[in-house]
Design a protein around this motif. Structure first.
Motif, PDB file in Angstrom:
ATOM      1  N   ARG A  23       6.768 -17.164  -0.659  1.00 34.02           N
ATOM      2  CA  ARG A  23       5.619 -18.005  -0.323  1.00 34.02           C
ATOM      3  C   ARG A  23       6.029 -19.203   0.522  1.00 34.02           C
ATOM      4  NH1 ARG A  23       1.066 -18.725  -4.753  1.00 34.02           N
ATOM      5  NH2 ARG A  23       0.722 -16.555  -5.239  1.00 34.02           N
ATOM      6  N   ALA A  24       7.317 -19.504   0.564  1.00 39.71           N
ATOM      7  CA  ALA A  24       7.792 -20.672   1.290  1.00 39.71           C
ATOM      8  C   ALA A  24       7.479 -20.568   2.782  1.00 39.71           C
ATOM      9  CB  ALA A  24       9.287 -20.856   1.069  1.00 39.71           C
ATOM     10  N   ALA A  25       7.560 -19.389   3.341  1.00 34.63           N
ATOM     11  CA  ALA A  25       7.281 -19.197   4.755  1.00 34.63           C
ATOM     12  C   ALA A  25       5.790 -18.949   4.931  1.00 34.63           C
ATOM     13  CB  ALA A  25       8.083 -18.018   5.285  1.00 34.63           C
ATOM     14  N   ASN A  26       5.078 -19.950   5.453  1.00 31.07           N
ATOM     15  CA  ASN A  26       3.634 -19.839   5.600  1.00 31.07           C
ATOM     16  C   ASN A  26       3.214 -19.428   7.001  1.00 31.07           C
ATOM     17  OD1 ASN A  26       3.047 -20.456   2.963  1.00 31.07           O
ATOM     18  ND2 ASN A  26       3.021 -22.649   3.343  1.00 31.07           N
ATOM     19  N   THR A  27       4.167 -19.040   7.848  1.00 34.29           N
ATOM     20  CA  THR A  27       3.808 -18.605   9.182  1.00 34.29           C
ATOM     21  C   THR A  27       3.430 -17.132   9.147  1.00 34.29           C
ATOM     22  OG1 THR A  27       6.103 -18.093   9.680  1.00 34.29           O
ATOM     23  CG2 THR A  27       5.330 -20.280  10.285  1.00 34.29           C
ATOM     24  N   PRO A  28       2.345 -16.760   9.798  1.00 35.41           N
ATOM     25  CA  PRO A  28       1.944 -15.348   9.813  1.00 35.41           C
ATOM     26  C   PRO A  28       3.014 -14.485  10.482  1.00 35.41           C
ATOM     27  CG  PRO A  28       0.178 -16.747  10.626  1.00 35.41           C
ATOM     28  CD  PRO A  28       1.389 -17.614  10.475  1.00 35.41           C
ATOM     29  N   THR A  29       3.258 -13.325   9.912  1.00 32.86           N
ATOM     30  CA  THR A  29       4.227 -12.378  10.445  1.00 32.86           C
ATOM     31  C   THR A  29       3.502 -11.095  10.790  1.00 32.86           C
ATOM     32  OG1 THR A  29       5.884 -13.318   8.972  1.00 32.86           O
ATOM     33  CG2 THR A  29       6.385 -11.200   9.946  1.00 32.86           C
ATOM     34  N   GLU A  30       3.691 -10.630  12.011  1.00 34.66           N
ATOM     35  CA  GLU A  30       3.019  -9.396  12.414  1.00 34.66           C
ATOM     36  C   GLU A  30       3.788  -8.190  11.886  1.00 34.66           C
ATOM     37  OE1 GLU A  30       2.424  -7.500  16.583  1.00 34.66           O
ATOM     38  OE2 GLU A  30       0.802  -8.948  16.227  1.00 34.66           O
ATOM     39  N   ARG A  31       3.074  -7.301  11.207  1.00 28.86           N
ATOM     40  CA  ARG A  31       3.647  -6.071  10.661  1.00 28.86           C
ATOM     41  C   ARG A  31       2.791  -4.902  11.146  1.00 28.86           C
ATOM     42  NH1 ARG A  31       8.306  -7.954   8.532  1.00 28.86           N
ATOM     43  NH2 ARG A  31       7.985  -9.485   6.920  1.00 28.86           N
ATOM     44  N   THR A  32       3.372  -3.732  11.123  1.00 26.78           N
ATOM     45  CA  THR A  32       2.661  -2.519  11.494  1.00 26.78           C
ATOM     46  C   THR A  32       2.463  -1.673  10.251  1.00 26.78           C
ATOM     47  OG1 THR A  32       3.712  -2.573  13.656  1.00 26.78           O
ATOM     48  CG2 THR A  32       2.715  -0.498  12.986  1.00 26.78           C
ATOM     49  N   ALA A  33       1.226  -1.283  10.003  1.00 27.25           N
ATOM     50  CA  ALA A  33       0.928  -0.451   8.837  1.00 27.25           C
ATOM     51  C   ALA A  33       1.577   0.915   9.005  1.00 27.25           C
ATOM     52  CB  ALA A  33      -0.576  -0.310   8.657  1.00 27.25           C
ATOM     53  N   ALA A  34       2.249   1.374   7.959  1.00 29.19           N
ATOM     54  CA  ALA A  34       2.931   2.671   8.011  1.00 29.19           C
ATOM     55  C   ALA A  34       2.002   3.822   7.635  1.00 29.19           C
ATOM     56  CB  ALA A  34       4.137   2.657   7.076  1.00 29.19           C
ATOM     57  N   VAL A  35       1.018   3.524   6.813  1.00 19.03           N
ATOM     58  CA  VAL A  35       0.058   4.534   6.351  1.00 19.03           C
ATOM     59  C   VAL A  35      -1.346   3.932   6.404  1.00 19.03           C
ATOM     60  CG1 VAL A  35       1.691   5.716   4.837  1.00 19.03           C
ATOM     61  CG2 VAL A  35       0.375   3.807   3.951  1.00 19.03           C
ATOM     62  N   GLU A  36      -2.357   4.775   6.226  1.00 21.08           N
ATOM     63  CA  GLU A  36      -3.726   4.264   6.160  1.00 21.08           C
ATOM     64  C   GLU A  36      -3.916   3.494   4.868  1.00 21.08           C
ATOM     65  OE1 GLU A  36      -6.864   7.010   6.906  1.00 21.08           O
ATOM     66  OE2 GLU A  36      -5.895   7.776   8.711  1.00 21.08           O
ATOM     67  N   CYS A  37      -4.520   2.319   4.953  1.00 22.31           N
ATOM     68  CA  CYS A  37      -4.719   1.453   3.788  1.00 22.31           C
ATOM     69  C   CYS A  37      -6.070   0.758   3.882  1.00 22.31           C
ATOM     70  CB  CYS A  37      -3.630   0.393   3.721  1.00 22.31           C
ATOM     71  SG  CYS A  37      -2.084   1.004   3.077  1.00 22.31           S
ATOM     72  N   ILE A  38      -6.399   0.075   2.824  1.00 25.74           N
ATOM     73  CA  ILE A  38      -7.650  -0.685   2.747  1.00 25.74           C
ATOM     74  C   ILE A  38      -7.322  -2.173   2.641  1.00 25.74           C
ATOM     75  CG2 ILE A  38      -9.753  -1.063   1.384  1.00 25.74           C
ATOM     76  CD1 ILE A  38      -9.653   1.691   2.664  1.00 25.74           C
ATOM     77  N   LEU A  39      -8.085  -2.990   3.340  1.00 26.82           N
ATOM     78  CA  LEU A  39      -8.020  -4.439   3.190  1.00 26.82           C
ATOM     79  C   LEU A  39      -9.098  -4.809   2.173  1.00 26.82           C
ATOM     80  CD1 LEU A  39      -6.722  -7.087   4.380  1.00 26.82           C
ATOM     81  CD2 LEU A  39      -8.769  -7.227   5.804  1.00 26.82           C
ATOM     82  N   TYR A  40      -8.668  -5.346   1.039  1.00 26.60           N
ATOM     83  CA  TYR A  40      -9.589  -5.666  -0.057  1.00 26.60           C
ATOM     84  C   TYR A  40      -9.946  -7.143  -0.064  1.00 26.60           C
ATOM     85  CZ  TYR A  40      -8.267  -1.125  -2.022  1.00 26.60           C
ATOM     86  OH  TYR A  40      -8.055   0.216  -2.220  1.00 26.60           O
ATOM     87  N   ASP A  41     -11.080  -7.444  -0.676  1.00 21.18           N
ATOM     88  CA  ASP A  41     -11.536  -8.817  -0.839  1.00 21.18           C
ATOM     89  C   ASP A  41     -10.754  -9.537  -1.942  1.00 21.18           C
ATOM     90  OD1 ASP A  41     -13.122 -11.066  -0.354  1.00 21.18           O
ATOM     91  OD2 ASP A  41     -14.571 -10.492  -1.882  1.00 21.18           O
ATOM     92  N   GLY A  42     -10.219  -8.810  -2.887  1.00 18.95           N
ATOM     93  CA  GLY A  42      -9.455  -9.383  -3.993  1.00 18.95           C
ATOM     94  C   GLY A  42      -8.218  -8.549  -4.263  1.00 18.95           C
ATOM     95  N   MET A  43      -7.498  -8.908  -5.306  1.00 20.11           N
ATOM     96  CA  MET A  43      -6.252  -8.222  -5.627  1.00 20.11           C
ATOM     97  C   MET A  43      -6.432  -7.162  -6.715  1.00 20.11           C
ATOM     98  SD  MET A  43      -3.287 -11.081  -5.251  1.00 20.11           S
ATOM     99  CE  MET A  43      -4.004 -12.315  -6.303  1.00 20.11           C
ATOM    100  N   LYS A  44      -7.503  -6.388  -6.614  1.00 22.08           N
ATOM    101  CA  LYS A  44      -7.746  -5.273  -7.518  1.00 22.08           C
ATOM    102  C   LYS A  44      -8.241  -4.095  -6.701  1.00 22.08           C
ATOM    103  CE  LYS A  44      -8.981  -8.036 -11.512  1.00 22.08           C
ATOM    104  NZ  LYS A  44     -10.003  -8.359 -12.477  1.00 22.08           N
ATOM    105  N   LYS A  45      -7.929  -2.904  -7.152  1.00 20.21           N
ATOM    106  CA  LYS A  45      -8.347  -1.712  -6.412  1.00 20.21           C
ATOM    107  C   LYS A  45      -9.874  -1.554  -6.381  1.00 20.21           C
ATOM    108  CE  LYS A  45      -6.974   2.917  -5.506  1.00 20.21           C
ATOM    109  NZ  LYS A  45      -5.931   3.002  -4.535  1.00 20.21           N
ATOM    110  N   ASP A  46     -10.568  -2.128  -7.374  1.00 21.22           N
ATOM    111  CA  ASP A  46     -12.024  -2.037  -7.389  1.00 21.22           C
ATOM    112  C   ASP A  46     -12.700  -3.229  -6.700  1.00 21.22           C
ATOM    113  OD1 ASP A  46     -11.329  -3.851  -9.336  1.00 21.22           O
ATOM    114  OD2 ASP A  46     -12.656  -3.027 -10.872  1.00 21.22           O
ATOM    115  N   SER A  47     -11.915  -4.069  -6.017  1.00 25.85           N
ATOM    116  CA  SER A  47     -12.485  -5.170  -5.231  1.00 25.85           C
ATOM    117  C   SER A  47     -13.216  -4.597  -4.020  1.00 25.85           C
ATOM    118  CB  SER A  47     -11.372  -6.107  -4.749  1.00 25.85           C
ATOM    119  OG  SER A  47     -10.739  -6.732  -5.831  1.00 25.85           O
ATOM    120  N   PRO A  48     -14.189  -5.335  -3.489  1.00 26.48           N
ATOM    121  CA  PRO A  48     -14.902  -4.849  -2.301  1.00 26.48           C
ATOM    122  C   PRO A  48     -13.942  -4.622  -1.123  1.00 26.48           C
ATOM    123  CG  PRO A  48     -16.037  -6.730  -3.250  1.00 26.48           C
ATOM    124  CD  PRO A  48     -14.740  -6.598  -3.978  1.00 26.48           C
ATOM    125  N   GLN A  49     -14.201  -3.552  -0.367  1.00 26.74           N
ATOM    126  CA  GLN A  49     -13.378  -3.229   0.787  1.00 26.74           C
ATOM    127  C   GLN A  49     -13.888  -3.970   2.012  1.00 26.74           C
ATOM    128  OE1 GLN A  49     -13.202   1.000   1.253  1.00 26.74           O
ATOM    129  NE2 GLN A  49     -12.357   1.324  -0.787  1.00 26.74           N
TER     130      GLN A  49
END
Length: 104
Positions: free
Chosen positions: A33-59
């Motif tokens: 958490r110490a590094a607060n600068t955004p880091t660009e990453r490339t997704a390796a697989v298809e994923c969902i961006l969730y509203d919260g930290m639970k699988k049942d959070s809104p997509q």
């Protein structure tokens, strides 16, 4: 007069563990958490961006394999806080760490 210092095994163990935690933070691997600068990453697989930290959070968005994502913070052992461009708007949410190749 001699003073005898007695250290219990549990006390010694606690000190050893505390020392290990501090050493991990000093070399940059303990608290990401110490590094607060955004880091660009490339997704390796298809994923969902969730509203919260639970699988049942809104997509919020579906991330395709190979898509660029800005990782803002590694929140916990399972999730990262991420920002993506979804059409004409920017969306911020949470993604599983397993969406990315092992980089941290």
């Amino acid at each position: 007069m001699k003073k005898t210092v007695r250290v219990s095994f549990s006390g010694l163990l606690a000190l050893t563990l505390l020392g290990g935690c501090n050493a991990a933070r000093e070399d940059g691997h303990g608290n990401s958490r110490a590094a607060n600068t955004p880091t660009e990453r490339t997704a390796a697989v298809e994923c969902i961006l969730y509203d919260g930290m639970k699988k049942d959070s809104p997509q919020l968005a579906e991330i395709k394999s190979g898509m660029k994502v800005q990782v803002l913070d590694s929140v916990d052992a399972y999730f990262v806080k991420a920002r993506v461009s979804n059409g004409d708007k920017v969306v911020t949410g949470y993604m599983y760490r397993t969406c990315f190749p092992k980089q941290w």
